[in-house]
Design an enzyme around this catalytic site. Sequence first.
Site, mmCIF file in Angstrom:
data_model
loop_
_atom_site.group_PDB
_atom_site.id
_atom_site.type_symbol
_atom_site.label_atom_id
_atom_site.label_comp_id
_atom_site.label_asym_id
_atom_site.label_seq_id
_atom_site.Cartn_x
_atom_site.Cartn_y
_atom_site.Cartn_z
ATOM 1 N N TYR A 370 0.921 -1.005 0.065
ATOM 2 C CA TYR A 370 0.231 -0.098 0.298
ATOM 3 C C TYR A 370 1.366 1.023 0.309
ATOM 4 O O TYR A 370 1.420 1.489 0.612
ATOM 5 C CB TYR A 370 -0.738 0.204 1.316
ATOM 6 C CG TYR A 370 -2.079 0.969 1.354
ATOM 7 C CD1 TYR A 370 -2.410 2.051 0.541
ATOM 8 C CD2 TYR A 370 -3.248 0.670 1.981
ATOM 9 C CE1 TYR A 370 -3.501 3.120 0.600
ATOM 10 C CE2 TYR A 370 -4.143 1.820 2.173
ATOM 11 C CZ TYR A 370 -4.280 2.927 1.243
ATOM 12 O OH TYR A 370 -5.650 4.005 1.428
ATOM 13 N N CYS A 371 0.197 2.007 -1.057
ATOM 14 C CA CYS A 371 1.715 3.197 -1.063
ATOM 15 C C CYS A 371 2.835 3.194 -1.014
ATOM 16 O O CYS A 371 3.596 2.668 -1.751
ATOM 17 C CB CYS A 371 0.737 3.480 0.379
ATOM 18 S SG CYS A 371 0.865 6.044 0.197
ATOM 19 N N VAL A 372 3.508 3.488 0.180
ATOM 20 C CA VAL A 372 4.777 3.692 -0.356
ATOM 21 C C VAL A 372 5.718 2.419 0.330
ATOM 22 O O VAL A 372 6.707 1.709 -0.208
ATOM 23 C CB VAL A 372 5.663 4.678 0.843
ATOM 24 C CG1 VAL A 372 5.122 4.564 2.560
ATOM 25 C CG2 VAL A 372 6.736 4.613 0.662
#
Length: 637
Positions: A370-372
Amino acid sequence: MADKSDPNDLFQDAIGKQTEMMQKLFGTFMSSGRMQTPPMFDPSSLAGMDAPQDMRQNIKGWAEVSAKLQKMWLDFQNDQRLSVEAPIAVVDPMQWAGAMQDWFGQMPLTEPEKQKELWEESLQLWQTVLGRYGIGPEAMNETETELPRTDRRFKDRRWSDQPAFALIHQTYLLIAERLDAMIDEMEGLDDAKREQLRFATRAVIEASSPANFAATNPIVLERTMETKGENLVRGMEHLITDLKKGQLTHTDPDAFTLGENIAATPGKVVYETPLYQLIQYSPTTEEVLETPLVIFPPWINRFYILDLNPKNSFIRWAVEQGVTTFVVSWKSADESMADVVWDDYILAQIDAINHIRERLKVPSVHAIGYCVAGTTLAATLAILHRRKEEKKVKSATFFTAQVDFSKAGELLHFIDDQQLAGLETLTPKGYLDGRYMAAAFNLLRGEGLIWNYWVNNYLLGEDYPAFDLLHWNGDVTNLPAKWHRDYLTDLYRDNKLVQPDAMAADNTPIDLTKVKTPAYVQAGKEDHIAPAESVWHITDHFEGPLRFVLAGSGHIAGVVNPPSSGKYQYWTNENKVSSLEEFKAGATETAGSWWPDWIEWLQSQDNTKVPAKGKRKPGGRGDKVIEDAPGRYVKKR
């Protein structure tokens, strides 16, 4: 980065200006026969009363409120002087005015001709607005004529009932409109600097809204009269509390308890390192997919964004679909993590994958980033491929994750040399306090995440709502300073990840074009943190089979959208396309959540099932575990 002015002086100055403005405004209301009497000054409210005595009581009451506010503020100042450690300086949107002062000075507004145009347009606006109330040469018989400009901040009728407040907010909207337009007229700016200036201007404009000041907000004035100033007292209490903790409060801090009514999906911590805890959730089905799932959430937030409550928990839903689910809970950085770099997070992902494989005696796992953490998962896959260990991951799913940062959106405004240099002053202990990051993210949506709450919390003195998403949003994590700096420079500024072998981890070069792992890529149509256009570019680098899904909404709601909610939609395109625009042009829209599409895709990778027994049930007979979910790390501040 922070404004070096004395905050006490700034506060006192602001209070003085607001008081002066309020006195002038009240004087205008009471002396102008052409203005309607505001509801809070309705003379009928004095019926049956001894007006002079009531006035004396009101004056005495206001004096008491004023004295109370002054004492609260002086007590706070004294507490701060006695404090060993000064409170964190919350990011002030007005700092952008100073940071961009040279560019503001070049705006066309400083040109006499532009000033003349703005003055003439303002006069015309005032005549038009006053004409709506039967005042002046453009007076109209129909008083319900629409105002020239609309904005949801001023939709309450009290902004248009009175000509004074109509003039105030209409003039504000005109100036905001012209300032934004003038940015396009400036010469000598490259696209990046122009967008940075637009962002800075928007931050200053939002902060300057008349809705944010008690003296120019009719809703606040009315509430103040109704409560005899008690809203201001409650607001001061909220303000002082937030100043002490260095963070804007969005929700009732006592409404949620981890493991009870939030982050409450049953499970056990089965493994931990100094960097993370590994949680395994208890199965709810008799059989489960043989290949387990491990979720890597971003370490800039708490993992339980995917486990807020039973109704919207992705984790609980995945377990109910018969998936053995693990989640990594990252430790919030402290001084012991001053030397943590990207290599450590990549190695942590590989370590978690290996531990799960060994624990359940399986050859591979499904992984979500998720994301980074999705950016990191891409690098992890590249390293596993380089080491001929790619079969350890059967499939990879990416939630709003970027690998190419050339179109990374508004966060690019925080990574010029001036901003990066400023970060050095904020990390003396080797980590960045999460409150700075929270303030920066709030600034991206200042109107909705800062100023709306400024008005509600501090001016109207309203009670805090109980909202799990806002609770999570305020539950900040600290970041290792060294890695945070490298992340901004190597990825955001220099975009090295998409340059084959320009980066390395654990002495292994990273080349995304070597990744052939089946991938599911989800992007949010309205995502301002990881824009869909930026997320799309992962398709330019991975070589394996890839399914791209564009979900309705943004960075959070676009992901946390359970089928039961019936909200939003998602788009798919089964054709081979070369751009996001081409994808959209031929996409099929499906109402509701994309989660069912994802589970169908996951099952298509391998639908082999096994009984949910043994170590598939964490904490069972013979299974040594550490503690119940959600574990200690998520509670560490």
